[in-house]
Design an enzyme around this catalytic site. Structure first.
Site: not given
Ligand code: NOJ
Length: 564
Positions: A98, A202, A260
């Site tokens: 990640d 992320d 994401e």
């Molecule tokens: C997306 C992540 O999947 C989530 O778990 C997190 O809280 C936020 N981004 C901030 O990093």
């Protein structure tokens, strides 16, 4: 489309804190994951994405990183990680990390140095911005509630703030600073050099900011506007930043990357995941967007099976049109369990788990399975706010109480929408704590662990796990692999509650039909001219069948895959 090494693969997400605990401290760890590699191999997956395992104060469960080039001691050591890489590789499994570089932790030494000296190099890694008219620079609300602006620690009497789109312990990194970008490239290459084959990236849209920090129209009575709306408005310099990232890290290593990214458009899909995109692929988060475009849990709509399938199919069309690869999902660590969220109550069980799995597994793209999905895990019955750990749910609970909801209503709402549903420990067997730990689990265990667990399903014909194995096997079977990977997608409209699509080989030599029925009433669907002498059932669930006269018969939850 140019062939890539990751085309045709199936990926699996591990939430390390909740997967398997090898040392009895109540928290999953790397040795725990290593001990389950044979299980993952048996399932049939090829790529393993690990949610963050870096040192962290865990305010946001590891998405607040205090050191990008080490492993949190609760998970193990760099040596454990190397062992995991090597043992996974022996089994043909690649590891994806990640990459959380929109923000770090307020405990990261960069932030500490920055706060200690506002003229330091590190101060330039963050957004340290003067207030406006004695107030915060703008009216954005962070993802977890409250302003995105907080006074800089040690400078509380000054009119200067730092930006954090997420918790205040997650200060945003300033990508407009080339020195910060170089730091990011360095840390990415650190993991590539160790053998990591890719990254899940992320919250990447948040790295772009409007540097004039304007207010946006309020979306609730607090006068604020959700920070995500700022990202949706303008992607500004993102191309410059991400192309540089790609050129200096991913491209030379031929990494697999999955972004994401919420709120996609035809243009942005091409830009992000097209043949020359910044990433290999993006998650299909369209269902999440349907829900999260509303600022608070109390406003979240119920998603019907038709809404779900519309999101999924629209996404398929969108990506196909621009020759991009999507990563379809049913759930992840930020979402409730798909079976409980997208299906009617009568299918929130093993039947529904198979129905929804059938729809997912033959879509165009690279499917991601989230830990526990393969055994049909449902939402956990949280009964009090004290049973939650997630800061997001806690803030939404506070918000609901403030808006006059009863405690019971607020807990029920958090239990429905909360991220902790996906984060409760993996259910391995029927022993205390579901075999996840010999200690006290960090988060409560799912109520059904005595009957819903891996041990009761592994090697058991007809179980959800066995069905997932068969689905994956079929998806990768050499005679269908080309169609499953590259074939065109087309939706088939049969009616409300029915989810149907075809995949057609690019040379038209093969056509696969997938149909699932989420209605209670039986569906009888005549294939008509589609039926040929060669038509056959490739896989089916919940007693679905094809009659000799070419009628597909699907009871409640019935799902079938046919080669036409
Ligand atoms: C997306 C992540 O999947 C989530 O778990 C997190 O809280 C936020 N981004 C901030 O990093």
């Amino acid at each position: 489309m140019q062939n890539k090494w990751w085309h045709g693969k199936v990926a699996y997400q591990i939430y390390p804190k909740s997967f398997c605990d090898s040392n009895g401290d109540g928290v999953g760890d790397l040795q725990g994951i290593i001990s389950k590699l044979d299980y993952l191999k048996a399932l049939g997956i090829d790529i393993l994405w690990l949610s963050p395992i870096y040192p962290s104060p865990f305010v946001d469960q590891g998405y607040d990183i205090s050191n990008y080039v080490d492993i949190d001691p609760s998970f193990g050591t760099l040596q454990d990680f190397d062992e995991l890489l090597a043992k996974a590789k022996e089994r043909g499994i690649d590891i994806v990390m990640d990459l959380v570089v929109n923000h770090c932790s307020s405990e990261h030494e960069w932030f500490k140095k920055a706060c200690a000296d506002l003229n330091s190099e590190e101060a330039g890694y963050f957004y340290f911005i003067k207030g406006k008219d004695g107030k915060v620079p703008n009216n954005l609300r962070s993802y977890f509630g409250g302003s995105v602006w907080t006074k800089i620690p040690g400078h509380e009497n000054e009119d200067i703030y730092y930006s954090h789109y997420f918790a205040k312990e997650q200060p945003d990194l300033n990508w407009y600073n080339p020195k910060l970008r170089e730091q990011v490239f360095k840390l990415v290459n650190f993991w590539i050099d160790r053998g990591v084959k890719g990254f899940r990236v992320d919250a990447i849209l948040s790295i772009v900011k409007d540097l004039s920090f304007p207010d946006l129209p309020a979306d609730d009575t607090d006068g604020m506007c959700h920070a995500a709306k700022m990202n949706a408005r303008n992607l500004g310099d993102i191309g410059k930043f991400l192309n540089e990232l790609k050129a200096k890290t991913f491209t030379p290593a031929d990494s697999f990357t999955v972004g994401e990214v919420l709120t996609v458009t035809p243009d942005s899909v091409k830009e992000f995941a097209g043949p020359d995109g910044y990433f290999s692929t993006l998650f299909d988060l369209s269902c999440r967007e349907l829900v999260e475009s509303h600022p608070h849990y109390r406003m979240f709509p119920t998603v019907t099976p038709d809404d779900f399938v519309k999101c999924v199919f629209d996404t398929q069309d969108l990506y196909q049109k621009v020759d991009a690869f999507v990563a379809p999902i049913i759930e992840n660590h930020d979402e409730p369990r798909g079976v409980s969220y997208y299906l009617p109550e009568y299918l929130q069980n093993e039947h529904g788990a198979k129905t929804i799995a059938t729809v997912l597994m033959f879509l165009r793209g690279i499917p991601f399975i989230y830990q526990g999905q393969e055994i049909g895990m449902t939402n956990t019955k949280f009964e009090s706010i004290d049973e939650f750990n997630d800061l997001y749910a806690k803030d939404e609970y506070r918000d609901m109480i403030e808006h006059g909801f009863t405690e019971e209503q607020a807990v029920a709402c958090c239990a429905r929408h909360g991220r902790d549903n996906a984060r409760t420990p993996m259910l391995w067997d029927d022993s205390p704590n579901a075999g996840f730990t010999t200690g006290k689990p960090w988060l409560r265990v799912h109520q059904d662990y005595k009957t819903l667990n891996v041990k009761s399903q592994f090697g058991v014909p007809g179980s959800t796990f066995s069905y997932y194995q068969d689905l994956i096997k079929l998806r990768k079977a050499p005679e269908y692999a080309q169609t499953m990977t590259y074939g065109t997608f087309a939706r088939v409209n049969i009616g409300s509650g029915v989810q149907a699509y075809t995949r057609t080989a690019l040379d038209q030599s093969q056509k696969i039909l997938v149909i699932a029925n989420t209605n209670q009433e039986e569906l009888r669907y005549s294939l008509g001219d589609l039926k040929t002498a060669n038509t056959k059932v490739l896989i089916s669930a919940n007693d679905a069948k094809l009659d000799a006269d070419g009628t597909v018969v699907l009871g409640c939850g019935g799902a079938i895959v046919l080669a036409l």
